[in-house]
Motif scaffolding. Structure first.
Motif, PDB file in Angstrom:
ATOM      1  N   TRP A 196      52.283  38.295  33.709  1.00 10.27           N
ATOM      2  CA  TRP A 196      50.460  37.974  34.147  1.00 10.27           C
ATOM      3  C   TRP A 196      49.680  37.893  32.811  1.00 10.27           C
ATOM      4  CZ3 TRP A 196      46.891  41.548  33.061  1.00 10.27           C
ATOM      5  CH2 TRP A 196      47.521  42.977  32.823  1.00 10.27           C
ATOM      6  N   TYR A 197      50.171  38.103  31.768  1.00  8.17           N
ATOM      7  CA  TYR A 197      49.462  37.913  30.773  1.00  8.17           C
ATOM      8  C   TYR A 197      49.262  36.307  30.128  1.00  8.17           C
ATOM      9  CZ  TYR A 197      48.470  42.662  29.373  1.00  8.17           C
ATOM     10  OH  TYR A 197      48.141  44.028  29.364  1.00  8.17           O
ATOM     11  N   GLY A 198      48.197  35.987  29.917  1.00  7.04           N
ATOM     12  CA  GLY A 198      48.376  34.593  29.241  1.00  7.04           C
ATOM     13  C   GLY A 198      48.232  33.348  30.401  1.00  7.04           C
ATOM     14  N   ASP A 199      47.705  33.662  31.525  1.00 10.17           N
ATOM     15  CA  ASP A 199      47.750  32.594  32.466  1.00 10.17           C
ATOM     16  C   ASP A 199      46.679  31.511  32.144  1.00 10.17           C
ATOM     17  OD1 ASP A 199      47.073  31.079  34.656  1.00 10.17           O
ATOM     18  OD2 ASP A 199      47.163  32.560  36.222  1.00 10.17           O
ATOM     19  N   PRO A 200      47.085  30.272  31.966  1.00 10.80           N
ATOM     20  CA  PRO A 200      46.039  29.286  31.169  1.00 10.80           C
ATOM     21  C   PRO A 200      44.832  28.893  32.114  1.00 10.80           C
ATOM     22  CG  PRO A 200      48.092  28.064  31.868  1.00 10.80           C
ATOM     23  CD  PRO A 200      48.336  29.806  32.095  1.00 10.80           C
ATOM     24  N   GLY A 201      44.924  29.325  33.306  1.00 15.54           N
ATOM     25  CA  GLY A 201      43.872  29.082  34.592  1.00 15.54           C
ATOM     26  C   GLY A 201      42.870  30.179  34.417  1.00 15.54           C
ATOM     27  N   LEU A 202      43.007  31.313  33.596  1.00 17.99           N
ATOM     28  CA  LEU A 202      41.973  32.257  33.693  1.00 17.99           C
ATOM     29  C   LEU A 202      41.013  32.205  32.650  1.00 17.99           C
ATOM     30  CD1 LEU A 202      44.283  35.586  34.147  1.00 17.99           C
ATOM     31  CD2 LEU A 202      42.979  34.312  35.752  1.00 17.99           C
ATOM     32  N   SER A 203      39.755  32.537  32.964  1.00 15.94           N
ATOM     33  CA  SER A 203      38.689  32.670  32.004  1.00 15.94           C
ATOM     34  C   SER A 203      38.855  33.968  31.190  1.00 15.94           C
ATOM     35  CB  SER A 203      37.254  32.586  32.523  1.00 15.94           C
ATOM     36  OG  SER A 203      37.182  33.936  33.244  1.00 15.94           O
ATOM     37  N   ALA A 204      38.242  33.916  30.167  1.00 17.69           N
ATOM     38  CA  ALA A 204      38.295  35.447  29.286  1.00 17.69           C
ATOM     39  C   ALA A 204      38.021  36.624  30.145  1.00 17.69           C
ATOM     40  CB  ALA A 204      37.594  35.350  27.958  1.00 17.69           C
ATOM     41  N   THR A 205      36.683  36.404  30.887  1.00 18.81           N
ATOM     42  CA  THR A 205      36.266  37.534  31.895  1.00 18.81           C
ATOM     43  C   THR A 205      37.307  37.683  32.820  1.00 18.81           C
ATOM     44  OG1 THR A 205      34.034  36.604  31.388  1.00 18.81           O
ATOM     45  CG2 THR A 205      34.413  37.946  33.458  1.00 18.81           C
TER      46      THR A 205
ATOM     47  N   ALA B 258      40.502  37.270  32.540  1.00 19.75           N
ATOM     48  CA  ALA B 258      41.781  37.964  31.938  1.00 19.75           C
ATOM     49  C   ALA B 258      41.543  39.202  31.540  1.00 19.75           C
ATOM     50  CB  ALA B 258      42.169  37.024  30.900  1.00 19.75           C
ATOM     51  N   LEU B 259      40.383  39.836  31.192  1.00 20.98           N
ATOM     52  CA  LEU B 259      39.883  41.103  30.889  1.00 20.98           C
ATOM     53  C   LEU B 259      39.934  41.804  32.055  1.00 20.98           C
ATOM     54  CD1 LEU B 259      37.515  40.554  28.158  1.00 20.98           C
ATOM     55  CD2 LEU B 259      39.655  41.499  27.826  1.00 20.98           C
ATOM     56  N   ALA B 260      39.290  41.463  33.139  1.00 20.14           N
ATOM     57  CA  ALA B 260      39.249  42.070  34.513  1.00 20.14           C
ATOM     58  C   ALA B 260      40.679  42.410  35.055  1.00 20.14           C
ATOM     59  CB  ALA B 260      38.266  41.236  35.329  1.00 20.14           C
TER      60      ALA B 260
ATOM     61  N   TYR C 207      35.103  44.499  39.342  1.00 22.67           N
ATOM     62  CA  TYR C 207      35.994  44.264  37.862  1.00 22.67           C
ATOM     63  C   TYR C 207      35.404  43.106  37.012  1.00 22.67           C
ATOM     64  CZ  TYR C 207      39.577  47.627  38.733  1.00 22.67           C
ATOM     65  OH  TYR C 207      40.257  48.710  38.950  1.00 22.67           O
ATOM     66  N   ILE C 208      35.050  42.005  37.763  1.00 21.84           N
ATOM     67  CA  ILE C 208      34.731  40.797  37.088  1.00 21.84           C
ATOM     68  C   ILE C 208      33.211  40.972  36.434  1.00 21.84           C
ATOM     69  CG2 ILE C 208      34.004  38.231  37.327  1.00 21.84           C
ATOM     70  CD1 ILE C 208      36.547  38.065  38.811  1.00 21.84           C
ATOM     71  N   LEU C 209      32.455  41.537  37.444  1.00 20.20           N
ATOM     72  CA  LEU C 209      31.076  42.015  37.126  1.00 20.20           C
ATOM     73  C   LEU C 209      31.105  43.020  35.837  1.00 20.20           C
ATOM     74  CD1 LEU C 209      29.091  41.934  40.336  1.00 20.20           C
ATOM     75  CD2 LEU C 209      29.184  40.133  38.712  1.00 20.20           C
ATOM     76  N   ASP C 210      31.688  43.992  35.918  1.00 21.46           N
ATOM     77  CA  ASP C 210      31.730  44.990  35.003  1.00 21.46           C
ATOM     78  C   ASP C 210      32.185  44.351  33.623  1.00 21.46           C
ATOM     79  OD1 ASP C 210      30.995  47.215  36.730  1.00 21.46           O
ATOM     80  OD2 ASP C 210      32.848  47.933  37.001  1.00 21.46           O
ATOM     81  N   VAL C 211      33.350  43.611  33.445  1.00 23.37           N
ATOM     82  CA  VAL C 211      33.688  43.061  32.437  1.00 23.37           C
ATOM     83  C   VAL C 211      32.628  42.021  31.848  1.00 23.37           C
ATOM     84  CG1 VAL C 211      35.514  41.292  31.464  1.00 23.37           C
ATOM     85  CG2 VAL C 211      36.150  43.397  32.908  1.00 23.37           C
ATOM     86  N   ALA C 212      31.993  41.244  32.656  1.00 21.88           N
ATOM     87  CA  ALA C 212      31.104  40.279  32.057  1.00 21.88           C
ATOM     88  C   ALA C 212      29.892  41.007  31.474  1.00 21.88           C
ATOM     89  CB  ALA C 212      30.425  39.524  33.231  1.00 21.88           C
ATOM     90  N   SER C 213      29.539  42.379  32.128  1.00 25.38           N
ATOM     91  CA  SER C 213      28.526  43.119  31.447  1.00 25.38           C
ATOM     92  C   SER C 213      28.967  43.705  30.139  1.00 25.38           C
ATOM     93  CB  SER C 213      28.224  44.291  32.320  1.00 25.38           C
ATOM     94  OG  SER C 213      27.128  45.046  31.897  1.00 25.38           O
ATOM     95  N   MET C 214      30.182  44.210  30.035  1.00 26.33           N
ATOM     96  CA  MET C 214      30.744  44.845  28.757  1.00 26.33           C
ATOM     97  C   MET C 214      30.877  43.388  27.746  1.00 26.33           C
ATOM     98  SD  MET C 214      33.872  47.173  29.603  1.00 26.33           S
ATOM     99  CE  MET C 214      34.430  46.853  30.841  1.00 26.33           C
ATOM    100  N   ILE C 215      31.334  42.060  28.193  1.00 24.30           N
ATOM    101  CA  ILE C 215      31.224  41.079  27.158  1.00 24.30           C
ATOM    102  C   ILE C 215      29.726  40.742  26.681  1.00 24.30           C
ATOM    103  CG2 ILE C 215      31.670  38.564  27.005  1.00 24.30           C
ATOM    104  CD1 ILE C 215      34.098  38.934  28.831  1.00 24.30           C
ATOM    105  N   GLU C 216      29.041  40.715  27.413  1.00 24.69           N
ATOM    106  CA  GLU C 216      27.362  40.572  26.967  1.00 24.69           C
ATOM    107  C   GLU C 216      26.901  41.491  26.056  1.00 24.69           C
ATOM    108  OE1 GLU C 216      23.210  40.894  29.280  1.00 24.69           O
ATOM    109  OE2 GLU C 216      24.792  39.674  30.539  1.00 24.69           O
ATOM    110  N   ARG C 217      27.426  42.722  26.264  1.00 23.65           N
ATOM    111  CA  ARG C 217      26.829  43.853  25.293  1.00 23.65           C
ATOM    112  C   ARG C 217      27.719  43.846  24.233  1.00 23.65           C
ATOM    113  NH1 ARG C 217      25.559  49.084  29.057  1.00 23.65           N
ATOM    114  NH2 ARG C 217      24.894  47.887  30.732  1.00 23.65           N
ATOM    115  N   LEU C 218      28.919  43.400  24.119  1.00 20.59           N
ATOM    116  CA  LEU C 218      29.670  43.077  22.861  1.00 20.59           C
ATOM    117  C   LEU C 218      28.812  42.060  22.299  1.00 20.59           C
ATOM    118  CD1 LEU C 218      33.351  43.671  23.939  1.00 20.59           C
ATOM    119  CD2 LEU C 218      31.964  45.104  22.330  1.00 20.59           C
ATOM    120  N   GLU C 219      28.653  41.158  22.825  1.00 21.26           N
ATOM    121  CA  GLU C 219      28.190  39.770  22.264  1.00 21.26           C
ATOM    122  C   GLU C 219      26.715  40.280  21.438  1.00 21.26           C
ATOM    123  OE1 GLU C 219      28.048  36.861  25.218  1.00 21.26           O
ATOM    124  OE2 GLU C 219      30.227  36.261  24.638  1.00 21.26           O
TER     125      GLU C 219
END
Length: 67
Positions: A4-13, A15-17, A46-58
């Motif tokens: 399941w890792y590396g699915d080219p159709g997934l966005s980074a968000t 994939a992290l979720a 999961y997606i909303l939590d990851v998006a929030s983490m990405i924003e905080r990292l950025e």
């Protein structure tokens, strides 16, 4: 690594979720919600939590990129 890792159709968000759901031991539920729309809120959580983490990292100068 699992298939399941590396699915080219997934966005980074997405994939992290997906990785986070796997760490939580809930990858099957994540995929089921993604495929048939059942429990979509579960997946979206999961997606909303990851998006929030990405924003905080950025804001700290980190960048999430696909290699």
């Amino acid at each position: 690594m699992s298939a399941w890792y590396g699915d080219p159709g997934l966005s980074a968000t997405e994939a992290l979720a997906e990785a986070w759901a796997s760490i939580d031991g809930k990858l099957d539920q994540f995929h089921a919600a993604n495929q048939d729309g059942r429990e979509q809120g579960y997946r979206d959580g999961y997606i909303l939590d990851v998006a929030s983490m990405i924003e905080r990292l950025e804001t700290r100068g980190y960048v999430i990129v696909r290699s």
